[in-house]
Design a protein around this motif. Structure first.
Motif, mmCIF file in Angstrom:
data_model
loop_
_atom_site.group_PDB
_atom_site.id
_atom_site.type_symbol
_atom_site.label_atom_id
_atom_site.label_comp_id
_atom_site.label_asym_id
_atom_site.label_seq_id
_atom_site.Cartn_x
_atom_site.Cartn_y
_atom_site.Cartn_z
ATOM 1 N N GLY A 38 5.323 6.593 -1.673
ATOM 2 C CA GLY A 38 6.430 6.388 -2.584
ATOM 3 C C GLY A 38 6.794 7.677 -3.289
ATOM 4 O O GLY A 38 6.251 8.749 -2.988
ATOM 5 N N THR A 45 7.863 2.533 -4.836
ATOM 6 C CA THR A 45 7.477 2.277 -3.449
ATOM 7 C C THR A 45 8.707 2.131 -2.563
ATOM 8 O O THR A 45 9.855 2.140 -3.039
ATOM 9 C CB THR A 45 6.632 1.003 -3.349
ATOM 10 O OG1 THR A 45 7.480 -0.128 -3.626
ATOM 11 C CG2 THR A 45 5.465 1.034 -4.323
ATOM 12 N N GLY A 46 8.459 1.947 -1.271
ATOM 13 C CA GLY A 46 9.536 1.788 -0.306
ATOM 14 C C GLY A 46 10.300 0.492 -0.443
ATOM 15 O O GLY A 46 11.337 0.315 0.212
ATOM 16 N N CYS A 74 2.921 -0.390 0.895
ATOM 17 C CA CYS A 74 3.853 0.242 -0.037
ATOM 18 C C CYS A 74 5.228 0.486 0.586
ATOM 19 O O CYS A 74 6.235 0.519 -0.131
ATOM 20 C CB CYS A 74 3.286 1.583 -0.512
ATOM 21 S SG CYS A 74 1.873 1.447 -1.621
ATOM 22 N N ASP A 75 5.264 0.673 1.893
ATOM 23 C CA ASP A 75 6.525 1.045 2.546
ATOM 24 C C ASP A 75 6.668 0.313 3.882
ATOM 25 O O ASP A 75 6.661 0.930 4.950
ATOM 26 C CB ASP A 75 6.557 2.566 2.756
ATOM 27 C CG ASP A 75 7.897 3.059 3.285
ATOM 28 O OD1 ASP A 75 8.903 2.339 3.140
ATOM 29 O OD2 ASP A 75 7.925 4.161 3.869
#
Length: 401
Positions: A173, A141-142, A380-381
């Motif tokens: 990601g 992920t980020g 996630c980011d």
């Protein structure tokens, strides 16, 4: 600086860095370095996409060195592959274990992660796109976290992440492994007939219901068509179209399904409800002949796809796809923009990896899970490591890249 040019030559940009990791840990390190300095990363596969999904002035990450089959379980119908594996290589690797992918697209020179990330599909009324066969995997992920999703994850987040990762546009990601639903290896018999488009339209419904794969090309300048039928040997339909048999081949599915393409082209493809598909094609045919026939250098491709439930799936119901192919050396924008308006009238959704002119307000109306995907993307980011200007506009997140 690294110059990147996509397959058709319609997209070019300069990236400050090109990273080609050979391990999962290297991917994690690249993401964490970009996060620490406030930079950005975009993944790229074979460059077949016509949209600026990979465009970045910062770090371009290619997974070509992370390629190959990790493991195969014939009894469970599962295979795990690395993200940079080419589709052609995946086919031959799976065949060594007596396995095969359920379907393939029109060509097989894409990378596995790139094809899945954009919803690449083949044809077959009962066959979903490649993304629908993604059963699990891992991604970075980020935040630099390695996350497992789908099969092998035990929580609701892993199941939700699977629906997001199946068509993610590289926004959640970097995929580092993909577990696919596969099946025992099988042969196909392919017959390509050259005939008139009227014969194809009269017989397409019957053929698509009785054959594993059916698609057709329409050639606007001649009004002729090439219909392609692929079946398990012994299940061939008894047909005799007016015209002639152009191709008759039989062999392993991964060798028989794809077409070879040496002529570069740009493409727009829309996914339409199957029930409207043939009538929509008739309108496409009328409009091309009325407005664009003298400028269309190539052909129109029609296929079918079974539904799936990915968050950004453009095939949520039984689907017919209509693709406009234009020689890369010729202008496409006037043609594509005019035809897009017709596709929208028939309830179409654009293919994520091909030319279209929709933005966030249009897309939010098309996708019931749109906001759920954006929430998952933010989770996630959160720092926008994987954002670029194109995704920011697509998602309505200007200022996030």
């Amino acid at each position: 600086m690294e110059r990147f040019v996509n397959w058709s030559g319609s997209l070019a940009f300069d990236a400050e860095h090109l990273c080609q990791p050979s391990s999962e840990q290297e991917v994690i390190d690249i993401v964490r370095e970009a996060l620490d300095r406030g930079g950005s990363i975009r993944p790229v596969g074979s460059g077949h996409s016509s949209t600026p999904l990979a465009e970045t002035g910062d770090t371009l990450i290619s997974l070509g060195r992370m390629s190959g089959l990790v493991g195969a379980d014939k009894s469970n119908g599962r295979a795990t592959l690395l993200p940079g594996t080419g589709l052609a290589d995946a086919g031959s690797a799976l065949a060594e274990h007596g396995l095969a992918m359920e379907n393939l697209g029109d060509v097989d020179y894409q990378s596995l992660a790139g094809a899945i990330g954009t919803g690449t599909h083949g044809t077959g009324r009962n066959l979903g796109n490649l993304s629908s066969t993604l059963a699990g995997g891992t991604l970075v992920t980020g935040t630099g976290e390695l996350v497992r999703f789908g099969e092998g994850s035990d929580d609701a987040r892993g199941r939700t992440l699977l629906r997001g990762a199946q068509v993610a546009l590289g926004a959640l990601g970097i995929l580092t492994s993909l577990t696919l639903r596969v099946q025992p290896a099988y042969d196909l018999h392919r017959l390509n007939w050259m005939t008139h488009i009227d014969w194809v339209l009269s017989h397409f419904e019957e053929l698509s219901q009785t054959c594993r794969h059916v698609d057709f090309y329409w050639y606007p300048r001649s009004d002729r068509a090439q219909v392609r039928v692929l079946t398990v040997p012994g299940d061939e339909p008894v047909i005799s179209p007016p015209g002639y048999l152009k191709k008759d081949v039989q062999g392993p599915s991964y060798e028989v399904i794809p077409n070879f393409r040496d002529l570069k082209f740009d493409e727009m493809e829309y996914m339409l409800p199957l029930e409207n598909g043939l009538e929509a094609f008739r309108r496409v045919r009328e409009r091309v002949k009325e407005r664009h026939r003298d400028k269309v250098g190539w052909r129109v491709l029609v296929r079918t796809v079974a539904p799936d439930d990915a968050m950004l799936s453009n095939t949520p119901q039984p689907t017919m796809t209509i693709a406009l192919l234009q020689n890369a050396s010729l202008d496409h924008e006037t043609y594509f923009r005019d035809m897009e308006a017709l596709f929208l009238d028939w309830g179409g959704r654009p293919h994520w990896g091909k030319k279209h002119y929709r933005n966030a307000p249009d897309l939010r109306r098309m996708y019931p899970d749109w906001d759920d995907f954006l929430e998952l993307r933010q989770e996630c980011d959160p720092e926008g490591v994987f954002m670029n200007d194109y995704l920011a506009e697509l998602f309505g997140l200007q200022g996030a890249s």
